[in-house]
Design an enzyme around this catalytic site. Sequence first.
Site, PDB file in Angstrom:
ATOM      1  N   GLU A   1       0.853  -1.187   0.000  1.00 48.98           N
ATOM      2  CA  GLU A   1       0.000   0.000   0.000  1.00 48.98           C
ATOM      3  C   GLU A   1       0.894   1.243   0.000  1.00 48.98           C
ATOM      4  O   GLU A   1       1.794   1.362   0.841  1.00 48.98           O
ATOM      5  CB  GLU A   1      -0.913   0.004   1.215  1.00 48.98           C
ATOM      6  CG  GLU A   1      -1.668   1.309   1.470  1.00 48.98           C
ATOM      7  CD  GLU A   1      -2.499   1.768   0.270  1.00 48.98           C
ATOM      8  OE1 GLU A   1      -2.425   2.959  -0.067  1.00 48.98           O
ATOM      9  OE2 GLU A   1      -3.209   0.929  -0.325  1.00 48.98           O
TER      10      GLU A   1
ATOM     11  N   ALA B   1       4.206  -0.179  -5.869  1.00 44.61           N
ATOM     12  CA  ALA B   1       4.612  -1.372  -6.620  1.00 44.61           C
ATOM     13  C   ALA B   1       4.529  -1.121  -8.121  1.00 44.61           C
ATOM     14  O   ALA B   1       3.528  -0.610  -8.621  1.00 44.61           O
ATOM     15  CB  ALA B   1       3.722  -2.551  -6.231  1.00 44.61           C
TER      16      ALA B   1
ATOM     17  N   GLY C   1     -17.113  11.922 -11.773  1.00 44.31           N
ATOM     18  CA  GLY C   1     -16.804  10.507 -11.902  1.00 44.31           C
ATOM     19  C   GLY C   1     -15.395  10.188 -11.458  1.00 44.31           C
ATOM     20  O   GLY C   1     -14.661  11.058 -10.973  1.00 44.31           O
ATOM     21  N   ARG C   2     -15.003   8.915 -11.631  1.00 47.53           N
ATOM     22  CA  ARG C   2     -13.704   8.455 -11.171  1.00 47.53           C
ATOM     23  C   ARG C   2     -13.025   7.651 -12.282  1.00 47.53           C
ATOM     24  O   ARG C   2     -13.684   7.073 -13.145  1.00 47.53           O
ATOM     25  CB  ARG C   2     -13.848   7.605  -9.909  1.00 47.53           C
ATOM     26  CG  ARG C   2     -14.498   8.377  -8.763  1.00 47.53           C
ATOM     27  CD  ARG C   2     -14.585   7.543  -7.490  1.00 47.53           C
ATOM     28  NE  ARG C   2     -13.269   7.217  -6.954  1.00 47.53           N
ATOM     29  CZ  ARG C   2     -12.557   8.033  -6.182  1.00 47.53           C
ATOM     30  NH1 ARG C   2     -13.022   9.236  -5.861  1.00 47.53           N
ATOM     31  NH2 ARG C   2     -11.368   7.654  -5.721  1.00 47.53           N
TER      32      ARG C   2
ATOM     33  N   ASP D   1     -12.335  -1.051  -8.062  1.00 43.28           N
ATOM     34  CA  ASP D   1     -12.562   0.018  -9.038  1.00 43.28           C
ATOM     35  C   ASP D   1     -11.681  -0.104 -10.268  1.00 43.28           C
ATOM     36  O   ASP D   1     -12.094   0.264 -11.376  1.00 43.28           O
ATOM     37  CB  ASP D   1     -12.321   1.383  -8.388  1.00 43.28           C
ATOM     38  CG  ASP D   1     -13.447   1.801  -7.462  1.00 43.28           C
ATOM     39  OD1 ASP D   1     -14.354   0.982  -7.216  1.00 43.28           O
ATOM     40  OD2 ASP D   1     -13.410   2.947  -6.966  1.00 43.28           O
TER      41      ASP D   1
ATOM     42  N   HIS E   1     -44.057  -4.727  14.311  1.00 43.97           N
ATOM     43  CA  HIS E   1     -44.796  -3.483  14.098  1.00 43.97           C
ATOM     44  C   HIS E   1     -44.603  -2.567  15.311  1.00 43.97           C
ATOM     45  O   HIS E   1     -44.626  -3.034  16.439  1.00 43.97           O
ATOM     46  CB  HIS E   1     -46.289  -3.780  13.934  1.00 43.97           C
ATOM     47  CG  HIS E   1     -47.146  -2.550  13.801  1.00 43.97           C
ATOM     48  ND1 HIS E   1     -47.228  -1.824  12.638  1.00 43.97           N
ATOM     49  CD2 HIS E   1     -47.938  -1.916  14.712  1.00 43.97           C
ATOM     50  CE1 HIS E   1     -48.049  -0.804  12.825  1.00 43.97           C
ATOM     51  NE2 HIS E   1     -48.481  -0.830  14.068  1.00 43.97           N
TER      52      HIS E   1
END
Length: 487
Positions: free
Chosen positions: A39, A118, A290-291, A331, A463
């Site tokens: 990361e 990386a 957007g992405r 993503d 309920h």
Amino acid sequence: MVVGDVTTGTDVLVIGGGPAGYSAAIRAGQLGLDVTLVEKDAYGGTCLNHGCIPSKALITATDVAHEARHAEEMGIHADPAVDLAGMVDWKDGVVDQLTSGVEKLCKANGVALMEGTATFADENSVRVSHGGEGQGSESVEFERAIVATGSRPIQIPGFDFADDPVLSSKDALSLESVPESLVIVGAGYIGMELAGVYAKLGTDVTVVEMLDEMLPAYPDDLTRPVEKRAQELGIDFHFGYSASEWQDLGDGIRVVAEPAEAAATDGGTAEAVEADTIELDTEKVLVAVGRQPVTDTLDLDAAGVETDDRGFVPTDDRGRTNVDHIHAIGDVAGEPMLAHTGMYEGETVAEVVAGEPAAIDYQAMPAVVFTDPEIATVGMTEDEVEDAGFEPLVGKFPFQASGRALTTGHADGFVKVVADEESGFLLGASVVGPEASELLGELGLAVELGATLEDVSSTIHAHPTLSESVMEAAANALDQAIHTLNR
């Protein structure tokens, strides 16, 4: 001290520590594989640090203030003071708790954590560059790699996020003071969620959208209550416009928007599309159009991994790229670009890598927009059911008929279910209204398990609850609803 040319090896290399990446790493560790997670920024990725979690924290906090300020009909009179810097500090505390939890969970499951960027050297190794002067780099050889580098906000010409008045969604979640005015470019889910946040904080919000409707991914019946609520909050809209530039006025900026060609869509209203160039004076401008995938640091060509014309990495139902032992999830692999989709893909691909008979199936993939009111969907729409060769059977229950919804003061919207008329199997559902995101869990389970309308309608719900609306919608499809007129 400079790190030398050290080479290490691992069964599974995961690149990216967002929801997709850390889920893949943890699941692979649970399955007994040797896992290394790289990361470059912060564990938890965009979702935990700059997206899902911080935005929902601010949505919740601003809702508290807004509800208190507008509860006169309940006999409550209040005018709470909002300290945005304090609100952001609280939000950051939530984020810190969750991101530190990700690190602990990875380590507890035997995942080796490595900080750095990386870059593929070839199809079986990467070079990891460590941040900071003198930190150097090292090589990691792998049997399998999982790319989970996520996405970033799209910049548009003339609006550079490096310029102080121009905000990305990340910037908009970290302001220290409430802007008097804000232009938002883009009426998708990010733009509309943040429009609600700042409108409730007292900001004069204007939304510019090149299409002729908000939330174009969702049908009109779901977006109408959201648009109505946005107008009640004082949010102005300019549909059919594309922001072209901004000008510095000294004490603010001016956003110039030009008519967008062919802005109207089949499902929209032509009357919504305006004609002339507009100029909007404002304090800040938020670009939320957007992405795009983050692949520029990876050197995918070195590994022979192909991307499509938008930069996403195409994959099959096992998350494999064109290079069989290199996978892509989240993503970076394209739609649906949702955190829970990435988590699901991560766990599934980890099982594939471990030799389990797993495959990705999006049939019951939920989607939620945390606007006011919320929108939530799962499974197929009525049109999709028909296109698939089934005869759709629809049931609907309005929150105006829900005792619990009325007692919350939020009764706009409805629950809608879509089933196959012949078999009664529930194939899809949608909700717009209070707690839609939570109500969707039951509906998603029903779609996943192949429940019928009778299964759902005959399940006794407590309920008064909002979840009774799910039961009533299923009963309505069968002409058996008690608290609303049947079809």
